[in-house]
Design a protein around this motif. Sequence first.
Motif, PDB file in Angstrom:
ATOM      1  N   UNK A 182     -10.275   8.749   6.950  1.00 49.01           N
ATOM      2  CA  UNK A 182      -9.553   7.812   6.093  1.00 49.01           C
ATOM      3  C   UNK A 182     -10.267   6.466   6.078  1.00 49.01           C
ATOM      4  N   UNK A 183     -10.048   5.741   4.997  1.00 55.39           N
ATOM      5  CA  UNK A 183     -10.661   4.432   4.801  1.00 55.39           C
ATOM      6  C   UNK A 183      -9.601   3.498   4.233  1.00 55.39           C
ATOM      7  N   UNK A 184      -9.496   2.296   4.784  1.00 52.44           N
ATOM      8  CA  UNK A 184      -8.598   1.296   4.207  1.00 52.44           C
ATOM      9  C   UNK A 184      -9.364  -0.019   4.094  1.00 52.44           C
ATOM     10  N   UNK A 185      -9.374  -0.596   2.888  1.00 55.17           N
ATOM     11  CA  UNK A 185      -9.813  -1.989   2.784  1.00 55.17           C
ATOM     12  C   UNK A 185      -8.598  -2.842   3.103  1.00 55.17           C
ATOM     13  N   UNK A 186      -8.638  -3.474   4.244  1.00 50.52           N
ATOM     14  CA  UNK A 186      -7.475  -4.215   4.755  1.00 50.52           C
ATOM     15  C   UNK A 186      -7.314  -5.542   4.023  1.00 50.52           C
ATOM     16  N   UNK A 225      10.331  -5.704  -4.355  1.00 53.20           N
ATOM     17  CA  UNK A 225       9.605  -5.823  -5.622  1.00 53.20           C
ATOM     18  C   UNK A 225       8.241  -5.145  -5.570  1.00 53.20           C
ATOM     19  N   UNK A 226       7.807  -4.715  -4.397  1.00 58.50           N
ATOM     20  CA  UNK A 226       6.450  -4.178  -4.257  1.00 58.50           C
ATOM     21  C   UNK A 226       6.413  -2.680  -4.567  1.00 58.50           C
ATOM     22  N   UNK A 227       5.360  -2.291  -5.247  1.00 63.79           N
ATOM     23  CA  UNK A 227       5.257  -0.914  -5.734  1.00 63.79           C
ATOM     24  C   UNK A 227       5.243   0.150  -4.662  1.00 63.79           C
ATOM     25  N   UNK A 228       4.719  -0.156  -3.493  1.00 63.84           N
ATOM     26  CA  UNK A 228       4.613   0.871  -2.466  1.00 63.84           C
ATOM     27  C   UNK A 228       5.891   1.122  -1.695  1.00 63.84           C
ATOM     28  N   UNK A 238       7.325  11.737   2.564  1.00 60.08           N
ATOM     29  CA  UNK A 238       6.063  11.263   2.003  1.00 60.08           C
ATOM     30  C   UNK A 238       6.213  10.366   0.796  1.00 60.08           C
ATOM     31  N   UNK A 239       7.345   9.664   0.692  1.00 58.19           N
ATOM     32  CA  UNK A 239       7.623   8.884  -0.519  1.00 58.19           C
ATOM     33  C   UNK A 239       6.997   7.499  -0.509  1.00 58.19           C
ATOM     34  N   UNK A 240       6.812   6.934   0.669  1.00 57.91           N
ATOM     35  CA  UNK A 240       6.258   5.583   0.731  1.00 57.91           C
ATOM     36  C   UNK A 240       6.843   4.797   1.888  1.00 57.91           C
ATOM     37  N   UNK A 241       6.820   3.507   1.721  1.00 55.17           N
ATOM     38  CA  UNK A 241       7.183   2.573   2.793  1.00 55.17           C
ATOM     39  C   UNK A 241       8.707   2.423   2.886  1.00 55.17           C
ATOM     40  N   UNK A 242       9.247   2.525   4.080  1.00 56.25           N
ATOM     41  CA  UNK A 242      10.689   2.362   4.294  1.00 56.25           C
ATOM     42  C   UNK A 242      10.974   1.111   5.104  1.00 56.25           C
ATOM     43  N   UNK A 243      11.943   0.315   4.644  1.00 54.13           N
ATOM     44  CA  UNK A 243      12.197  -0.988   5.282  1.00 54.13           C
ATOM     45  C   UNK A 243      13.695  -1.228   5.417  1.00 54.13           C
ATOM     46  N   UNK A 244      14.132  -1.590   6.608  1.00 52.67           N
ATOM     47  CA  UNK A 244      15.532  -1.966   6.805  1.00 52.67           C
ATOM     48  C   UNK A 244      15.609  -3.265   7.594  1.00 52.67           C
ATOM     49  N   UNK A 249       0.830  -1.214   0.000  1.00 49.83           N
ATOM     50  CA  UNK A 249       0.000   0.000   0.000  1.00 49.83           C
ATOM     51  C   UNK A 249       0.858   1.254   0.000  1.00 49.83           C
ATOM     52  N   UNK A 250       2.141   1.070   0.294  1.00 50.50           N
ATOM     53  CA  UNK A 250       3.009   2.228   0.398  1.00 50.50           C
ATOM     54  C   UNK A 250       2.699   3.074   1.614  1.00 50.50           C
ATOM     55  N   UNK A 251       2.340   2.395   2.711  1.00 56.07           N
ATOM     56  CA  UNK A 251       2.058   3.130   3.946  1.00 56.07           C
ATOM     57  C   UNK A 251       3.259   4.012   4.287  1.00 56.07           C
ATOM     58  N   UNK A 252       2.979   5.212   4.726  1.00 53.90           N
ATOM     59  CA  UNK A 252       4.061   6.144   5.100  1.00 53.90           C
ATOM     60  C   UNK A 252       4.538   5.806   6.509  1.00 53.90           C
ATOM     61  N   UNK A 253       5.119   4.635   6.603  1.00 52.89           N
ATOM     62  CA  UNK A 253       5.678   4.181   7.879  1.00 52.89           C
ATOM     63  C   UNK A 253       7.052   3.570   7.604  1.00 52.89           C
TER      64      UNK A 253
END
Lengths: 256, 356
Positions: B53-57, A171-174, A206-212, A116-120
Amino acid sequence: MSEMQEKLVFDRPEVVIDRPTHYCPGCHHGVAHRLVGELLEEMELVDRTLLVTSIGCSVFLYNYLNVDAVEAPHGRAPAVATGVKRARPDNFVFAYQGDGDLASIGMAEIMHAANRGERIAVVFVNNTVYGMTGGQMAPTTLIGQKTTTCPAGRCREHEGMPIKMTEILSTLGGVAFAARGSLNSVKNIRKAKKYLRKAFECQTKGLGFGFVELLSACPTNWKMTPVAANERIEKEMIPYFPLGVYKDATEEGGAC
Amino acid sequence: MTKQPERIFIKGNEAIARGALAAQCKCFFGYPITPQNDIPEFLSKAMIDAGGDFVQAESEVAAANMVLGAGAAGIRAMTSSSSPGISLKQEAISYMAGSEIPAVVVNMTRGGPGLGDIGPAQGDYYQSTRGGGHGDYRLFVLAPGTVQEGYDMTIQAFDIAFRYRTPVMILGDAILGQMKEPIVPWTPENVDPEPGAAWCMNGKTPDREKRLIKSLFLEEGALAGQNKKLMAKYKAWQDLVEYEAFETEDADLIVCAFGSIGRIAKSTVRSLRAAGHKVGLFRPKTLFPFPSAPLLEMAKQGKRFLTIEHNLGQMVDDVRLAIRTVADSDFFPVLPGNLPTPDEFEEPILNCLEGK
C-alpha cells in the motif's frame, strides 16, 4: 439478602479488564470504555481488534481493554491508525482520542484520515477541557467557561468559538458515519452505543470512516460534583453541541 | 542472495525505492519534498503492484506516524524525505525508538538550516547520529556513497530494523539521489514473511497475552529499565560497523569523508596516489555506530587525519572522539550550493599532508 434471591442482570464484558481505573469520580471515560468493550464482544471483533490510543487521560484505555494496542504521539492517532489499517486491512482498527488531542494538535490528522475514508473508527471524547494536564482551555471549551488558561472565561473575541468536530467531519466525502452522543444519562448512553455500533459497522462493511463524538464530564477540572457535571452537559453542552446523527451511509434512510 | 542477470541504469532515489521492494517492504507513506520525490513517485505505483500500500500523507508528521502504525503491526514500512521534512518526522522517530518499532526512514539531504536550498549538503549528520528527536536514543544510520549501495543498504536497513526493533535511517544526499549509475539488482532470500510476529500487534487470540506497544513508562524504575535495554541494543550495534578503507595501509594522511563527498574524495585520493602522494580514504558506511576502532588503529600507526564534509564540521567530532588519545583531525568544509569536484580537494589534502 441471600444469594438465592439475587439475580445477576449486569456483568462486566470479558474484554474489559477487571481492575480499578485511574479516572476521577464522575468521569465518563469508564462508561465510554465499557460501551466499546460491549460492542467489541457483541460484534465478535475482540480477536481482530487493534487499538490506537493517544495522549491524555484516555491513553490508558490500553490498560483496561484486553486487545493489542499501540500508543500514538499527541494528536497523531488517526495517522497511526491509518498505518495500522493499511498494514493489516483484515483487522478492526479504532482510535480513541480526547478533544485537545483530536481538535487541536491533531486537527490535520483527523481531517485527512476522515477525508481519505480510512476504514477505521474514531471515538472522540469531548469534555471541553484538557484533563490530564490540569484543566487548560481546549478547542471545544464553551464560551464563558473558565479554565486555567482562560481564567476569565473563554471569550469569542479572544479565543474564537468552540469547534464542532462532528459537524465539520460530516461534510467530508470519506466519512460514512458521523454522530454526536452524550454520556450524561442512561437514555443518552444507550443512544451513544447505537452510534458507536454504526461507526464500527462502517469499517466491518468497508464503507469508510466512522466517527462518534461523546459529550463527557470532567468533574475535577470543571470543579463540580459528578451530578452537577451531568447537569452541565444537559444544560450547557448539548445546546451548543446538538446530539444526533450527522451523516449515515450505513443504510438507506440515514438516521439510526 | 539471488543475483539478477541484468544491470539497470537508474537514479539513486530509484535504487532506494527498488531496494525497498526487494526487501519486501509492504507500505510506503510519504510527502513531497525535493530532492527525493522520485522515491514516492516510483513507489506510488510499484508498491501497489507488489501487493502493498501507498499513501501520500497530509504532512511529513502524518507520514512518519503512519510508518509507526504499520511498524507496530509488524509490517515492513518506509518513509522518505529531505532535511526540513525529516525534522518534522522526528516526533514519530523518537516514539518509534522508545516503543521499539522497526521502520526505515530515508533522508536525501539538502542544504540548510531552515528552508536552505535544494542542492546537496551533509548538514543533517548531527541530527541523524545524535537522535534528532527528543529523549535519549540513537538511530542506526547507513550512509550510501554509490547508487548500488543505496539499493544494498535499503535491504540491509530493513533487516536491521526488524532484528533490533528500531528505526533505521538511510542518510543520502541530493547528489546520490539525483545521479544515475548502473547497478546489479538482487533479491534477498529468507525475508521473514511475517516479520516480528512474536511481538507485533496483529489481534489478540485467546492463547496469548495482549501486546502493548508504547513508550510511556510511568512506574518507578520502568523507564530506567527501558533505557537500559535501549543502551544495550545500541552497544550491540558496535559489531555491525562498516567502512571502506581505500589505500590506507601505507598512507601518511587519511582523508575521512562519508556519502557522496566520500566518493568524490576517493577520486582525489586516487589521482594523488598516481602522483606519488601517500594518502588514503576512510569512508564510514555506518555513521551510527561509528567505526571508531579502525580509525584509532590507524592513529596509533602515526597517521594524520583530514575530515572533509559538506557542512561546517560535524562528523569531524566523531573522528576526533575516535582518535583523541593519540591524534587529532584537520577539517575542510564544503559549503552548500556547490557540487565539489575531486580537484577542489587536492589543495587541502596536500596542505594537510605537508603539515601546513
